[in-house]
Design a protein around this motif. Structure first.
Motif, PDB file in Angstrom:
ATOM      1  N   GLY A  35      14.027  13.739  22.969  1.00 36.50           N
ATOM      2  CA  GLY A  35      13.673  14.988  22.295  1.00 36.50           C
ATOM      3  C   GLY A  35      12.207  15.328  22.361  1.00 36.50           C
ATOM      4  O   GLY A  35      11.839  16.486  22.595  1.00 36.50           O
ATOM      5  N   VAL A  36      11.333  14.341  22.163  1.00 32.23           N
ATOM      6  CA  VAL A  36       9.896  14.634  22.221  1.00 32.23           C
ATOM      7  C   VAL A  36       9.506  15.076  23.627  1.00 32.23           C
ATOM      8  O   VAL A  36       8.689  15.988  23.790  1.00 32.23           O
ATOM      9  N   LEU A  37      10.101  14.478  24.632  1.00 35.66           N
ATOM     10  CA  LEU A  37       9.774  14.880  26.007  1.00 35.66           C
ATOM     11  C   LEU A  37      10.280  16.290  26.325  1.00 35.66           C
ATOM     12  O   LEU A  37       9.554  17.092  26.924  1.00 35.66           O
ATOM     13  N   ILE A  38      11.498  16.598  25.911  1.00 39.53           N
ATOM     14  CA  ILE A  38      12.050  17.938  26.154  1.00 39.53           C
ATOM     15  C   ILE A  38      11.256  18.987  25.385  1.00 39.53           C
ATOM     16  O   ILE A  38      10.840  20.013  25.950  1.00 39.53           O
ATOM     17  N   CYS A  39      11.037  18.752  24.090  1.00 40.17           N
ATOM     18  CA  CYS A  39      10.323  19.735  23.259  1.00 40.17           C
ATOM     19  C   CYS A  39       8.885  19.938  23.737  1.00 40.17           C
ATOM     20  O   CYS A  39       8.409  21.073  23.805  1.00 40.17           O
ATOM     21  N   PHE A  40       8.210  18.860  24.063  1.00 36.63           N
ATOM     22  CA  PHE A  40       6.836  18.972  24.526  1.00 36.63           C
ATOM     23  C   PHE A  40       6.764  19.732  25.846  1.00 36.63           C
ATOM     24  O   PHE A  40       5.898  20.595  26.032  1.00 36.63           O
ATOM     25  N   ALA A  41       7.694  19.449  26.748  1.00 35.50           N
ATOM     26  CA  ALA A  41       7.706  20.145  28.044  1.00 35.50           C
ATOM     27  C   ALA A  41       7.885  21.648  27.855  1.00 35.50           C
ATOM     28  O   ALA A  41       7.148  22.450  28.443  1.00 35.50           O
ATOM     29  N   TYR A  42       8.862  22.043  27.032  1.00 34.99           N
ATOM     30  CA  TYR A  42       9.082  23.470  26.808  1.00 34.99           C
ATOM     31  C   TYR A  42       7.911  24.115  26.070  1.00 34.99           C
ATOM     32  O   TYR A  42       7.488  25.227  26.406  1.00 34.99           O
ATOM     33  N   ASP A  43       7.393  23.447  25.052  1.00 32.78           N
ATOM     34  CA  ASP A  43       6.306  24.036  24.276  1.00 32.78           C
ATOM     35  C   ASP A  43       5.014  24.172  25.072  1.00 32.78           C
ATOM     36  O   ASP A  43       4.256  25.131  24.874  1.00 32.78           O
ATOM     37  N   ILE A  44       4.748  23.248  25.967  1.00 33.72           N
ATOM     38  CA  ILE A  44       3.564  23.374  26.819  1.00 33.72           C
ATOM     39  C   ILE A  44       3.688  24.594  27.726  1.00 33.72           C
ATOM     40  O   ILE A  44       2.717  25.330  27.940  1.00 33.72           O
ATOM     41  N   VAL A  45       4.896  24.843  28.238  1.00 31.06           N
ATOM     42  CA  VAL A  45       5.107  26.046  29.053  1.00 31.06           C
ATOM     43  C   VAL A  45       4.895  27.293  28.204  1.00 31.06           C
ATOM     44  O   VAL A  45       4.226  28.240  28.625  1.00 31.06           O
ATOM     45  N   PHE A  46       5.476  27.300  26.988  1.00 28.88           N
ATOM     46  CA  PHE A  46       5.287  28.454  26.099  1.00 28.88           C
ATOM     47  C   PHE A  46       3.822  28.658  25.764  1.00 28.88           C
ATOM     48  O   PHE A  46       3.323  29.783  25.748  1.00 28.88           O
ATOM     49  N   TRP A  47       3.116  27.582  25.473  1.00 27.27           N
ATOM     50  CA  TRP A  47       1.706  27.662  25.114  1.00 27.27           C
ATOM     51  C   TRP A  47       0.871  28.166  26.287  1.00 27.27           C
ATOM     52  O   TRP A  47      -0.055  28.960  26.113  1.00 27.27           O
ATOM     53  N   ASN A  54       0.346  28.619  19.041  1.00 25.02           N
ATOM     54  CA  ASN A  54      -0.970  27.973  19.073  1.00 25.02           C
ATOM     55  C   ASN A  54      -0.789  26.459  19.002  1.00 25.02           C
ATOM     56  O   ASN A  54       0.334  25.953  18.928  1.00 25.02           O
ATOM     57  N   GLY A  55      -1.870  25.726  19.005  1.00 24.84           N
ATOM     58  CA  GLY A  55      -1.807  24.272  19.026  1.00 24.84           C
ATOM     59  C   GLY A  55      -1.113  23.672  17.818  1.00 24.84           C
ATOM     60  O   GLY A  55      -0.339  22.719  17.933  1.00 24.84           O
ATOM     61  N   THR A  56      -1.368  24.232  16.636  1.00 22.11           N
ATOM     62  CA  THR A  56      -0.733  23.723  15.422  1.00 22.11           C
ATOM     63  C   THR A  56       0.773  23.947  15.460  1.00 22.11           C
ATOM     64  O   THR A  56       1.557  23.047  15.139  1.00 22.11           O
ATOM     65  N   ALA A  57       1.182  25.136  15.856  1.00 19.73           N
ATOM     66  CA  ALA A  57       2.613  25.438  15.952  1.00 19.73           C
ATOM     67  C   ALA A  57       3.279  24.556  17.001  1.00 19.73           C
ATOM     68  O   ALA A  57       4.423  24.125  16.818  1.00 19.73           O
ATOM     69  N   LEU A  58       2.583  24.269  18.069  1.00 27.57           N
ATOM     70  CA  LEU A  58       3.120  23.400  19.104  1.00 27.57           C
ATOM     71  C   LEU A  58       3.402  22.009  18.544  1.00 27.57           C
ATOM     72  O   LEU A  58       4.488  21.456  18.743  1.00 27.57           O
ATOM     73  N   VAL A  59       2.453  21.445  17.817  1.00 28.45           N
ATOM     74  CA  VAL A  59       2.621  20.099  17.250  1.00 28.45           C
ATOM     75  C   VAL A  59       3.767  20.087  16.236  1.00 28.45           C
ATOM     76  O   VAL A  59       4.618  19.190  16.247  1.00 28.45           O
TER      77      VAL A  59
END
Length: 85
Positions: A35-47, A54-59
């Protein structure tokens, strides 16, 4: 709802091929890593491509998604462990 069902199906399929995922904590740990890998991958693309995160919402989103995937994986492993018995 459809997204969560799809994620649950993904984790169930992964865990059904592994004999070590037969209790909640084993499933939770493995699914949280997935989950952390999937969520981080998608959120980095969105960011990187959109201006609405923003960075806080991403975390926060990655942490929440990791917990959600962990719970889905724990339940999937628990159910699959009961079925295999």
């Amino acid at each position: 709802l459809i997204s969560n069902l799809t994620g649950g199906f993904l984790l169930s399929w992964i865990f059904s091929t592994s004999p070590s995922h037969t209790n909640f904590m084993a499933g939770f740990k493995s699914a949280a890593i997935i989950g952390v890998l999937i969520c981080f991958a998608y959120d980095i693309v969105f960011w990187g491509t959109m201006n609405w995160i923003n960075g806080t919402a991403l975390v926060v989103d990655v942490l929440a998604g990791t917990f959600l995937y962990g719970v889905m994986g724990g339940v999937a492993a628990l159910v699959l462990g009961k079925v295999k018995e």
